[in-house]
Write an enzyme that holds these catalytic residues in place. Structure first.
Site, PDB file in Angstrom:
ATOM      1  CE1 TYR A 181      69.611  14.964 -52.498  1.00 39.09           C
ATOM      2  CE2 TYR A 181      68.903  13.852 -50.493  1.00 39.09           C
ATOM      3  CZ  TYR A 181      69.313  14.999 -51.150  1.00 39.09           C
ATOM      4  OH  TYR A 181      69.415  16.185 -50.460  1.00 39.09           O
ATOM      5  CE  LYS A 208      54.179   8.920 -48.940  1.00 41.79           C
ATOM      6  NZ  LYS A 208      54.582   7.481 -49.065  1.00 41.79           N
ATOM      7  CB  SER A 244      55.820   4.952 -53.579  1.00 42.35           C
ATOM      8  OG  SER A 244      55.456   5.991 -52.675  1.00 42.35           O
ATOM      9  CE  LYS A 301      54.913   6.596 -45.064  1.00 40.91           C
ATOM     10  NZ  LYS A 301      56.357   6.404 -45.327  1.00 40.91           N
ATOM     11  CB  THR A 329      56.719   2.879 -43.886  1.00 48.07           C
ATOM     12  OG1 THR A 329      56.237   3.367 -45.130  1.00 48.07           O
ATOM     13  CG2 THR A 329      57.759   3.851 -43.359  1.00 48.07           C
ATOM     14  CD  GLU A 373      59.036  14.847 -44.146  1.00 45.90           C
ATOM     15  OE1 GLU A 373      58.925  15.350 -45.285  1.00 45.90           O
ATOM     16  OE2 GLU A 373      59.013  15.544 -43.106  1.00 45.90           O
TER      17      GLU A 373
HETATM   18  N1  LIG Z   1      62.295   8.906 -50.551  1.00 48.56           N
HETATM   19  C1  LIG Z   1      61.207   8.189 -50.711  1.00 48.56           C
HETATM   20  O1  LIG Z   1      61.253   6.957 -50.906  1.00 48.56           O
HETATM   21  C2  LIG Z   1      59.850   8.853 -50.623  1.00 48.56           C
HETATM   22  C3  LIG Z   1      58.743   8.199 -51.157  1.00 48.56           C
HETATM   23  C4  LIG Z   1      57.491   8.799 -51.050  1.00 48.56           C
HETATM   24  C5  LIG Z   1      57.354  10.031 -50.437  1.00 48.56           C
HETATM   25  N2  LIG Z   1      58.458  10.647 -49.948  1.00 48.56           N
HETATM   26  C6  LIG Z   1      58.257  11.962 -49.313  1.00 48.56           C
HETATM   27  O2  LIG Z   1      58.752  12.989 -50.180  1.00 48.56           O
HETATM   28  C7  LIG Z   1      59.210  14.092 -49.393  1.00 48.56           C
HETATM   29  C8  LIG Z   1      60.611  14.429 -49.839  1.00 48.56           C
HETATM   30  O3  LIG Z   1      61.373  13.287 -49.516  1.00 48.56           O
HETATM   31  P1  LIG Z   1      62.727  12.902 -50.251  1.00 48.56           P
HETATM   32  O4  LIG Z   1      62.860  11.436 -50.065  1.00 48.56           O
HETATM   33  O5  LIG Z   1      62.789  13.459 -51.625  1.00 48.56           O
HETATM   34  O6  LIG Z   1      63.767  13.673 -49.308  1.00 48.56           O
HETATM   35  P2  LIG Z   1      65.300  13.961 -49.636  1.00 48.56           P
HETATM   36  O7  LIG Z   1      65.933  14.307 -48.343  1.00 48.56           O
HETATM   37  O8  LIG Z   1      65.825  12.849 -50.462  1.00 48.56           O
HETATM   38  O9  LIG Z   1      65.234  15.261 -50.586  1.00 48.56           O
HETATM   39  C9  LIG Z   1      64.636  16.460 -50.160  1.00 48.56           C
HETATM   40  C10 LIG Z   1      65.099  17.509 -51.162  1.00 48.56           C
HETATM   41  O10 LIG Z   1      64.398  18.722 -50.919  1.00 48.56           O
HETATM   42  C11 LIG Z   1      65.340  19.779 -51.044  1.00 48.56           C
HETATM   43  N3  LIG Z   1      64.824  20.946 -50.317  1.00 48.56           N
HETATM   44  C12 LIG Z   1      64.638  21.068 -49.000  1.00 48.56           C
HETATM   45  N4  LIG Z   1      64.138  22.282 -48.726  1.00 48.56           N
HETATM   46  C13 LIG Z   1      64.001  22.927 -49.914  1.00 48.56           C
HETATM   47  C14 LIG Z   1      63.532  24.211 -50.310  1.00 48.56           C
HETATM   48  N5  LIG Z   1      63.090  25.084 -49.385  1.00 48.56           N
HETATM   49  N6  LIG Z   1      63.528  24.529 -51.621  1.00 48.56           N
HETATM   50  C15 LIG Z   1      63.974  23.643 -52.535  1.00 48.56           C
HETATM   51  N7  LIG Z   1      64.429  22.411 -52.250  1.00 48.56           N
HETATM   52  C16 LIG Z   1      64.438  22.066 -50.940  1.00 48.56           C
HETATM   53  C17 LIG Z   1      66.626  19.213 -50.464  1.00 48.56           C
HETATM   54  O11 LIG Z   1      67.731  19.975 -50.902  1.00 48.56           O
HETATM   55  C18 LIG Z   1      66.598  17.805 -51.032  1.00 48.56           C
HETATM   56  O12 LIG Z   1      67.190  17.783 -52.297  1.00 48.56           O
HETATM   57  C19 LIG Z   1      59.127  13.655 -47.925  1.00 48.56           C
HETATM   58  O13 LIG Z   1      57.977  14.207 -47.310  1.00 48.56           O
HETATM   59  C20 LIG Z   1      58.991  12.133 -48.020  1.00 48.56           C
HETATM   60  O14 LIG Z   1      58.249  11.601 -46.927  1.00 48.56           O
HETATM   61  C21 LIG Z   1      59.701  10.105 -50.013  1.00 48.56           C
HETATM   62  O1  LIG Z   2      61.909   6.356 -46.356  1.00 50.40           O
HETATM   63  P1  LIG Z   2      60.594   6.704 -45.721  1.00 50.40           P
HETATM   64  O2  LIG Z   2      60.383   6.067 -44.370  1.00 50.40           O
HETATM   65  O3  LIG Z   2      60.359   8.205 -45.760  1.00 50.40           O
HETATM   66  O4  LIG Z   2      59.439   6.041 -46.647  1.00 50.40           O
HETATM   67  C1  LIG Z   2      59.431   6.330 -48.004  1.00 50.40           C
HETATM   68  C2  LIG Z   2      58.009   6.267 -48.518  1.00 50.40           C
HETATM   69  O5  LIG Z   2      57.166   7.153 -47.815  1.00 50.40           O
HETATM   70  C3  LIG Z   2      57.447   4.867 -48.477  1.00 50.40           C
HETATM   71  O6  LIG Z   2      56.115   4.856 -48.986  1.00 50.40           O
END
Ligand SMILES: NC(=O)c1ccc[n+]([C@@H]2O[C@H](COP(=O)([O-])OP(=O)(O)OC[C@H]3O[C@@H](n4cnc5c(N)ncnc54)[C@H](O)[C@@H]3O)[C@@H](O)[C@H]2O)c1
Ligand SMILES: O=P(O)(O)OC[C@H](O)CO
Length: 328
Positions: A52, A109, A139, A192, A249, A277
Site C-alpha cells: 500500500y 470516507k 490527507s 468529495k 482530491t 470509495e
Molecule cells: N489512502 C488514503 O490516502 C486515505 C486518506 C484518508 C482517508 N482514507 C480513507 O480510509 C479508508 C481506508 O482507506 P485505505 O486507503 O486504508 O484503503 P486500503 O485499500 O489501502 O486498505 C484497506 C484495508 O482494509 C482492510 N480490510 C477490508 N475489510 C476489512 C475487514 N472486514 N476487517 C479487517 N480489515 C479489512 C483491507 O485488507 C486493507 O488492508 C477509506 O474510507 C479511505 O477513503 C484514505
Molecule cells: O485516494 P483517495 O481519493 O481516497 O483520497 C485520499 C484522501 O481521502 C484524501 O484526503
C-alpha cells in the site's frame, strides 16, 4: 487521555498504516490490526507496507498483529480505518474487543451503499454504547506516512472529547482541528470522493482545466446544499473536511478517486484498481438527493456514468445545457 496513550488502529491498508506511523511518531503506544499476516510481518520486521505504501520507511515501534484482541486490549482510543463498505461487518466482528471507555474514531470516507447510512450511524448501530468521533480532511496516506505536514478535522458531538482527541492526535507534522459537527465532517469526506471522480473523468476525457474548475466549484455548491439539508453546519463544509479535501482530491492523481475518474475518461480498464470509495458512494448519494429533492446534478451524473447509463460527453452536455439560474 493524558500524555501518551495506547492507540489501536483497525485496518492495515494505506491509511491505517499512515495513521499508525503518525501516532507512533507522536510517542503513543501504537498497535495495528491487519488481517494479512504478510502485512503484519512487513510492518514489524521491515517497518514498511510495500503493497500500500511502497518503499516508504515507517517509524519503528508500530506493533502490528493479526490478533485483534491483543491490539484492542486496554486501548485508550481506536482508529477504525476499514473501507466504508466493510465498516459494518468489520466492526461487528471486532467490536467485542473494543474497550467501552475507548472512543471509536471513524477514518473511512463513504456512505453505506445498502442503507444510505453515514459511518457514524453504522457504528452507532453496531456499537451503541461507544463514543463516536471522526477524523477527516485533506490527507494523502503517503504524505502522512512520510511525515509531511498535514491538517485534518476531528469531530465528536461532545466538544470536550473532540478537543481532547485533537490534542491526542496532533503531532510534529499532523495538526488536528476539532468540531462538534460530526455529520458535516462525514458528509464532506464521503461526497468529495464522488466529485473527484467527476473531475478526473473530465480531464481523462480531454476536457480542460476550466471544465475541472467548474465541476469542482459547482460540486462544492452541491456539497454545501446536501450538508445543510442533513443538518450540518456550512462552516464545516468550508473547512478542511469539506472544501479542503475537495480541493486536494479533485486536483491530484495521488487521489484514487480522481485517478479512477481519469481512467474512466480515458476509456481504460477499471478492474483491479485501488480502493476508490466514490464508486460505491455515488449511487447512494444520488438516490438520497433525489429522495430528498436536493439538486445535485453532478453527483447524479457521476452515478449515471458509473452505471453506464450515459457517456462523459453526454453528461457534460447535459450539465452545460441545464436551465440557466442565479449562482446563489
Ligand atoms: N489512502 C488514503 O490516502 C486515505 C486518506 C484518508 C482517508 N482514507 C480513507 O480510509 C479508508 C481506508 O482507506 P485505505 O486507503 O486504508 O484503503 P486500503 O485499500 O489501502 O486498505 C484497506 C484495508 O482494509 C482492510 N480490510 C477490508 N475489510 C476489512 C475487514 N472486514 N476487517 C479487517 N480489515 C479489512 C483491507 O485488507 C486493507 O488492508 C477509506 O474510507 C479511505 O477513503 C484514505
Ligand atoms: O485516494 P483517495 O481519493 O481516497 O483520497 C485520499 C484522501 O481521502 C484524501 O484526503
Amino acid at each position: 487521555m493524558n500524555g501518551k496513550s495506547k492507540i489501536a488502529v483497525l485496518g492495515g491498508g494505506a491509511w491505517g498504516t499512515a495513521l499508525a506511523a503518525m501516532t507512533t511518531t507522536s510517542g503513543h503506544e501504537t498497535w495495528l490490526y491487519a488481517r494479512d499476516r504478510e502485512t503484519v510481518r512487513s510492518l514489524n520486521e521491515l517497518h514498511r507496507n510495500p503493497h500500500y505504501l511502497g518503499d516508504i520507511e515507517l517509524p519503528q515501534g508500530i506493533c502490528a498483529s493479526v490478533d485483534a484482541k491483543a491490539v484492542l486490549e486496554g486501548a485508550d482510543a481506536v482508529l477504525t480505518v476499514l473501507p466504508a463498505q466493510a465498516m459494518r461487518d468489520g466492526l461487528s466482528a471486532l467490536g467485542a474487543f473494543i474497550p467501552q471507555s475507548a472512543p471509536v474514531i471513524l477514518c473511512a470516507k463513504g456512505i453505506e451503499r445498502d442503507t444510505g447510512r453515514l459511518m457514524s450511524e453504522v457504528v452507532a448501530e453496531v456499537l451503541p454504547d461507544h463514543t463516536i468521533a471522526a477524523l477527516s480532511g485533506p490527507s494523502f496516506a503517503s504524505d502522512v506516512a512520510r511525515g509531511l505536514p498535514t491538517a485534518v478535522t476531528i469531530a465528536c458531538e461532545d466538544a470536550a472529547i473532540a478537543d481532547q482527541l485533537a490534542v491526542t492526535f496532533s503531532g510534529p507534522a499532523f495538526r488536528c482541528y476539532s468540531t462538534t459537527d460530526l455529520k458535516g465532517v462525514e458528509i464532506g469526506g464521503a461526497l468529495k470522493n464522488v466529485l473527484a471522480i467527476a473531475a478526473g473523468a473530465a480531464i481523462g476525457r480531454g476536457y480542460g482545466a476550466s471544465a475541472q474548475a467548474a465541476l469542482v466549484t459547482r460540486g462544492f455548491a452541491e456539497l454545501r446544499r446536501i450538508a445543510q439539508a442533513m443538518g450540518a453546519r456550512p462552516e464545516t463544509i468550508m473547512g478542511l473536511s469539506g472544501l479542503g479535501d475537495l480541493m486536494l482530491t479533485c486536483s491530484s492523481a495521488q487521489s484514487r478517486n480522481y485517478s479512477y475518474g481519469l481512467a474512466l475518461g480515458r476509456g481504460e480498464d477499471l478492474a483491479n484498481r485501488p480502493l476508490a470509495e466514490g464508486v460505491a458512494t455515488a449511487p447512494i448519494a444520488a438516490e438520497l438527493c433525489a429522495r430528498h429533492a436536493i439538486a445535485a446534478p453532478i453527483i447524479a451524473a457521476v452515478a449515471a456514468l458509473l452505471a453506464g447509463k450515459i457517456t462523459i460527453d453526454e453528461a457534460v452536455t447535459a450539465l452545460i445545457n441545464r436551465p440557466l439560474k442565479s449562482e446563489d
